[in-house]
Design a protein around this motif. Structure first.
Motif, mmCIF file in Angstrom:
data_model
loop_
_atom_site.group_PDB
_atom_site.id
_atom_site.type_symbol
_atom_site.label_atom_id
_atom_site.label_comp_id
_atom_site.label_asym_id
_atom_site.label_seq_id
_atom_site.Cartn_x
_atom_site.Cartn_y
_atom_site.Cartn_z
ATOM 1 N N PRO A 1 5.298 7.684 -13.149
ATOM 2 C CA PRO A 1 4.471 8.755 -12.249
ATOM 3 C C PRO A 1 4.250 8.273 -10.826
ATOM 4 O O PRO A 1 3.844 7.486 -10.694
ATOM 5 N N GLU A 2 4.666 9.283 -9.925
ATOM 6 C CA GLU A 2 4.345 8.911 -8.588
ATOM 7 C C GLU A 2 3.176 9.887 -8.082
ATOM 8 O O GLU A 2 2.146 9.792 -8.788
ATOM 9 N N TRP A 3 3.283 10.616 -7.085
ATOM 10 C CA TRP A 3 2.199 11.444 -6.502
ATOM 11 C C TRP A 3 1.456 12.336 -7.451
ATOM 12 O O TRP A 3 2.052 13.148 -8.102
ATOM 13 N N ILE A 4 0.247 12.868 -7.442
ATOM 14 C CA ILE A 4 -0.491 13.597 -7.876
ATOM 15 C C ILE A 4 -1.199 14.371 -6.908
ATOM 16 O O ILE A 4 -1.924 13.865 -6.087
ATOM 17 N N ASN B 1 0.988 -1.179 -0.011
ATOM 18 C CA ASN B 1 0.046 0.007 -0.008
ATOM 19 C C ASN B 1 0.796 1.328 -0.165
ATOM 20 O O ASN B 1 1.519 1.722 1.148
ATOM 21 N N CYS B 2 0.800 1.834 -1.215
ATOM 22 C CA CYS B 2 1.897 2.904 -1.153
ATOM 23 C C CYS B 2 1.262 4.257 -0.731
ATOM 24 O O CYS B 2 1.259 4.506 0.394
ATOM 25 N N ALA B 3 0.875 5.156 -1.845
ATOM 26 C CA ALA B 3 0.238 6.369 -1.220
ATOM 27 C C ALA B 3 -1.329 6.281 -1.401
ATOM 28 O O ALA B 3 -2.132 5.238 -1.133
ATOM 29 N N HIS C 1 -0.621 1.375 -8.674
ATOM 30 C CA HIS C 1 -1.115 2.358 -8.157
ATOM 31 C C HIS C 1 -0.163 3.154 -6.980
ATOM 32 O O HIS C 1 0.402 2.680 -6.026
ATOM 33 N N GLU C 2 0.108 4.406 -7.320
ATOM 34 C CA GLU C 2 0.743 5.249 -6.435
ATOM 35 C C GLU C 2 -0.223 5.976 -5.362
ATOM 36 O O GLU C 2 -0.359 5.654 -4.344
ATOM 37 N N ASN C 3 -0.735 7.243 -5.952
ATOM 38 C CA ASN C 3 -1.848 7.697 -5.072
ATOM 39 C C ASN C 3 -2.898 8.068 -5.927
ATOM 40 O O ASN C 3 -3.324 7.807 -7.097
ATOM 41 N N PRO D 1 11.981 13.145 -7.076
ATOM 42 C CA PRO D 1 10.821 13.521 -6.199
ATOM 43 C C PRO D 1 9.694 12.686 -6.120
ATOM 44 O O PRO D 1 9.424 11.946 -7.265
ATOM 45 N N ASP D 2 8.982 12.395 -5.102
ATOM 46 C CA ASP D 2 7.906 11.312 -4.922
ATOM 47 C C ASP D 2 6.622 11.779 -4.124
ATOM 48 O O ASP D 2 5.621 12.247 -5.024
ATOM 49 N N GLY D 3 6.470 12.008 -2.885
ATOM 50 C CA GLY D 3 5.322 12.321 -2.216
ATOM 51 C C GLY D 3 5.102 13.994 -2.579
ATOM 52 O O GLY D 3 6.175 14.822 -2.732
ATOM 53 N N CYS E 1 16.533 6.286 4.949
ATOM 54 C CA CYS E 1 15.297 6.453 4.943
ATOM 55 C C CYS E 1 14.791 6.889 3.629
ATOM 56 O O CYS E 1 15.418 7.691 2.695
ATOM 57 N N GLU E 2 13.465 6.770 3.396
ATOM 58 C CA GLU E 2 12.771 7.473 2.443
ATOM 59 C C GLU E 2 11.623 8.377 2.991
ATOM 60 O O GLU E 2 11.041 8.225 4.188
ATOM 61 N N VAL E 3 11.573 9.785 2.644
ATOM 62 C CA VAL E 3 10.547 10.733 3.254
ATOM 63 C C VAL E 3 9.284 10.348 2.510
ATOM 64 O O VAL E 3 9.134 10.772 1.173
HETATM 65 CA CA CA Z 1 6.273 6.897 -3.471
#
Ligand code: CA
Ligand code: FEO
Ligand code: CA
Length: 633
Positions: A433-436, A225-227, A319-321, A525-527, A578-580
């Motif tokens: 593609p990560e967060w939108i 479960n990602c975002a 799925h990312e978010n 960049p991600d979140g 870590c990942e933030v």
């Molecule tokens: Ca991510």
């Protein structure tokens, strides 16, 4: 209107306080400070070596990169742990066992591992009480088991599944400080073994049926479960990402069909071997189990007895978010990214309108609607700030060449194999593609394209919103829908920032766009999140080696941008390895909750407890200003 016009780049350099030339000397200073201080880089050193910049929206000074095993913040900010992996959710619940001897049943009663996306839900009329739903993406075997390796038994697999999914917790504020409420009746785990309902067009389809579930309507578990997303009617959306890694085959000669290959299935994944101990994950025995994962799951955090629902109308991919907004005439829109090199960006538009007066009336809103995929043009080719146009192509059976002739028997198959349908309509292959997120200020949509070392290879041409060959740094894409209506089929796009390393490289392709400098540089960049004030928060999941292409970038971090001027400042640096990821704000914006995932992924961290020989633990942090003001202002 495009907000970062070409002729603004010189202004931008002035606004951020230093010219590109100036950044080099500042970067050298920074490097010297890090060398002298080593891992003991102090906060006063950080405060002395920054430039204030010009944005009126950003009220803090950008901090330098750091490599220490701690949270680093601007002067005047503090952080505390809200909750960590393994913390018991219930009264007299089993305590975290740092030696890893805890059982699966105990883990099911504890906060899950590797927290990721999260949302905060207010209790109406109660300003010091809230619920948080928090994803638990995966787990770290080196810390989970006493043996520290891959699962060796069915019990080990069960325990790994118990670490993943979602944790719902109650939090309360006393004397300005938010804390976790152990024993709240809302505290709940929805893990990799929990019963979940399938709904929407693919529920009950032949491809969803297994011997354990001949109706194809009830699945065990959500994992990877990602975002996340949050609906206007008060439910939580958790997004299943790298689900294919959880499957394999005990038949070494197993042949996979085109759809299985496209979703990335292999006989034995490098990191997960669950199929060796639990036949649910053995594709030789249960090929359809794979189709029951890779969805978005809706959860009602206020009803601990409710059964979560996988909403198949939103399509199946990694799925990312899920970024929710509304069309001009009241239909819900869900923007979604598929995080894999060369995969796509999607949007869903509901058939029915949102009922803002009766939240229960929206219970099945995400079961009926239209799925689209994005196609971008080549843009104007501007190196610093490219822009262009794009369109949404409908993924409906019987339209746009998606039918039996292209391999789809019905709409359920279009959704189960959304990637294949999107390829039929020649959607644009993106840089992961990560967060939108959707700006609450002007409705523009922002999407992180984290990196893609395969850009430039066959089928992934360089250009448009993916302008760099072997893209190791990533970029943030932005689009504005025509007529400012999210129902619109067309939009204008630009790149808000092209990440890079001006301390190592010269020239836009690798040094980054003109709003990147040696004081704010980052990779991957991600979140993403907007706060109520319109600040854009950016989290990274990148290479934290601090060497080579990444020299001077330090640990993964969280930055904050002024979407109008384009200025970006580094707000927080995370601990070693870590990942933030994961971000939520208290309703008054005075606390920001930030996820620290897998500190010490490769060793070298004891965050956050720093016990001698202690294990690092993924944690949700509560970050505040010491004067109690609005974060970031
Ligand atoms: Ca991510
Ligand atoms: Fe779970 Fe694409 O990050
Ligand atoms: Ca990532």
């Amino acid at each position: 209107m495009s907000l970062l016009e070409e002729n603004q780049s010189t202004d931008l350099e002035n606004m951020v306080g230093l010219s590109r030339r100036g950044f080099i000397s500042a970067g050298a200073l920074c490097g010297a400070a890090m060398f002298l201080g080593g891992n003991l880089l102090s906060r006063s050193v950080l405060a002395d070596s920054v430039s204030a910049g010009a944005s009126k929206l950003l009220g803090f000074a950008s901090i330098p990169a750091a490599t220490i095993d701690a949270i680093t913040l601007p002067p005047g900010y503090k952080s505390s742990v809200l909750i960590s992996w393994g913390q018991p959710l219930h009264k007299d619940g089993p305590a975290f066992d740092p030696k890893g001897n805890g059982t699966a049943a105990q883990q099911e009663l504890q906060f899950g591992d590797n927290n990721d996306g999260m949302s905060l839900f207010e209790f109406p009329g109660e300003k010091d009480r809230a619920l948080m739903a928090i994803n638990n993406e995966y787990t770290n075997y080196r810390y989970l088991y006493p043996h520290g390796g891959m699962p060796q038994s069915a019990d080990d697999v069960h325990k790994a599944l118990a670490c993943e999914g979602v944790s719902v917790i109650e939090i309360q504020r006393q004397n300005g400080q938010w804390s976790f409420v152990q024993g709240s009746r809302y505290n709940r785990r929805i893990h990799g073994n929990a019963p979940i309902q399938l709904s929407g067009p693919a529920a009950g389809h032949a491809l969803m049926k297994t011997s354990a579930d001949p109706d194809g309507k009830t699945v065990l578990g959500t994992f990877q479960n990602c975002a996340n997303g949050m609906t206007p009617w008060g439910t939580y959306l958790t997004c299943e990402e790298n689900f294919t890694d959880c499957f394999g085959s005990n038949n070494a000669e197993q042949k996979f069909d085109a759809a299985q290959k496209r979703y990335g299935v292999v006989v034995a994944s490098k990191e997960i071997n669950w199929h060796q101990h639990d036949e649910r994950f053995d594709l030789a025995k249960n090929p359809n189990e794979l189709n029951r994962h890779g969805w978005i799951v809706e959860i009602d955090p206020f009803d601990p007895q409710s059964t979560p629902v996988k909403r198949t109308a939103l399509g199946r991919f990694k799925h990312e978010n899920a970024a929710l907004t509304e069309t001009a005439d009241g239909h819900v829109v869900v923007y979604m990214g598929d995080d894999e090199r060369g995969e796509f960006i999607y949007k869903f538009v509901s058939r029915d309108k949102i009922n803002h007066k009766n939240s229960k009336a929206n219970r099945d809103l995400l079961d009926h609607g239209t799925l689209y995929v994005a196609r971008f043009d080549a843009g104007d080719g501007n190196a610093d700030h490219p822009k262009g146009h794009g369109e949404w192509i409908e993924l409906t059976h019987g339209k746009n060449g998606i039918d039996a002739s292209s391999g789809f028997a019905d709409q359920a198959e279009v959704l189960i194999h959304a990637r294949l349908a999107a390829s039929v309509v020649k959607a644009t292959r993106m840089d992961r593609p990560e967060w939108i997120v959707v700006s609450p200020q002007d409705g523009q949509v922002y999407c992180t394209l984290t990196n893609n070392v395969k850009r430039g290879e066959e089928g992934q041409p360089i250009g448009g919103p993916n302008p760099r060959e072997k893209n190791v740094y990533g970029q943030i894409l932005r689009w504005r829908t025509d007529r400012d209506d999210h129902a619109s089929k067309t939009f204008a796009w630009d790149l808000f920032v092209v990440a890079g390393n001006p301390g190592v490289h010269a020239g836009t392709p690798k040094a980054g766009s003109s709003n990147v400098n040696t004081q704010n540089m980052f990779n991957s960049p991600d979140g993403l999140s907007f706060d109520k004030g319109g600040r854009l928060w950016i989290q990274t999941d990148g290479d934290s080696s601090n060497t080579g292409d990444y020299a001077g970038m330090g640990n993964n971090q969280m930055l904050c941008a002024d979407p109008v001027t384009g200025e970006i400042r580094r707000f927080m640096v995370g601990p070693v390895g870590c990942e933030v990821t994961g971000i939520a704000f208290s309703p008054d914006q005075k606390t920001v909750f930030v996820g620290i995932q897998h500190p010490g992924e490769n060793g070298g961290s004891t965050f956050p407890e720093h016990l001698p020989n202690g294990k690092p633990r993924s944690s949700v942090m509560a970050i505040m200003r010491e004067d109690g003001g609005v974060v970031g202002a």
